[in-house]
Design a protein around this motif. Structure first.
Motif, mmCIF file in Angstrom:
data_model
loop_
_atom_site.group_PDB
_atom_site.id
_atom_site.type_symbol
_atom_site.label_atom_id
_atom_site.label_comp_id
_atom_site.label_asym_id
_atom_site.label_seq_id
_atom_site.Cartn_x
_atom_site.Cartn_y
_atom_site.Cartn_z
ATOM 1 N N GLU A 183 40.406 43.742 37.722
ATOM 2 C CA GLU A 183 39.316 42.769 37.780
ATOM 3 C C GLU A 183 39.265 42.178 39.178
ATOM 4 N N GLU B 92 40.285 31.368 35.729
ATOM 5 C CA GLU B 92 40.310 32.810 35.446
ATOM 6 C C GLU B 92 41.505 33.463 36.132
ATOM 7 N N GLY C 282 37.398 38.732 41.023
ATOM 8 C CA GLY C 282 36.607 37.510 40.938
ATOM 9 C C GLY C 282 36.318 37.020 42.343
ATOM 10 N N TYR D 86 32.313 38.109 38.686
ATOM 11 C CA TYR D 86 33.515 38.772 38.185
ATOM 12 C C TYR D 86 33.156 40.179 37.736
ATOM 13 N N SER E 44 44.935 35.339 34.569
ATOM 14 C CA SER E 44 45.418 36.671 34.944
ATOM 15 C C SER E 44 46.893 36.621 35.300
#
Length: 184
Positions: free
Chosen positions: A143, A110, A145, A154, A114
């Motif tokens: 965001e 993830e 995480g 998240y 990004s």
């Protein structure tokens, strides 16, 4: 016990010094076009912790009223709610907020997505757990995480230009901290 968020800041001068000492571009992560943003970041997974993380309950323990209050988006309505994902949207789908609980999934995938998307990524520690935060260059999206053993949680909020706060990551960090506080 209060929760803290600590950001690790990479300084361009340190990166440039390391790259110069090893030889221009010879060290993985040295890029003359963006010396302050290494290509290869340290992994967020903690090899000393394995197994399932904490139980995060529906929506990371955060109710609809808290999402609206923390984001400052009074038009958000819940549109998806289950054991691993919750989403709140305004009419038309934007702005929106989202919580996702990834079981047994690597947070690095993830985070790398990004970074590959051109977002500005910052490495954090939240409630003693490794984490990252990313925002888009237009400063409308943020965001966070958070690694928890083999799992990660998240939070994401995507604002519109008209409704974004001064710091688009402040509400997302507040949501993440609330989830971690209630999970402990």
């Amino acid at each position: 016990m209060p929760r803290t968020v600590t950001a690790t800041i990479r300084r361009a001068s340190l990166a440039a010094l390391v790259c110069a000492a090893v030889g221009s571009g010879a060290l993985t992560g040295c890029d003359s076009t963006r010396p302050d943003q290494p290509k290869e970041a340290p992994p967020l997974a903690d090899p000393t912790r394995s197994g399932p993380g904490a139980f995060y309950s529906e929506c990371g323990f955060v109710n609809d009223e808290a999402v609206v209050a923390i984001t400052g988006l009074p038009t958000l309505q819940p549109i998806a709610r289950n054991g691993i994902k919750c989403r709140w949207e305004a009419a038309g789908g934007h702005p929106y907020a989202m919580f996702v609980w990834f079981r047994g999934s690597p947070i690095d995938r993830e985070r790398l997505g990004s970074e590959a998307s051109g977002r500005i990524v910052t490495y954090l520690e939240i409630d003693g757990r490794r984490a990252y935060m990313s925002r888009d260059p237009a400063d409308q999206f943020c965001e966070v995480g958070i690694q928890d053993n083999d799992d990660f949680v998240y939070w994401l909020v995507d604002f519109t230009a008209a409704d974004r706060p001064t710091d688009v990551c402040a509400p997302v960090l507040a949501l993440a901290n609330l989830t971690m506080e209630k999970a402990s």
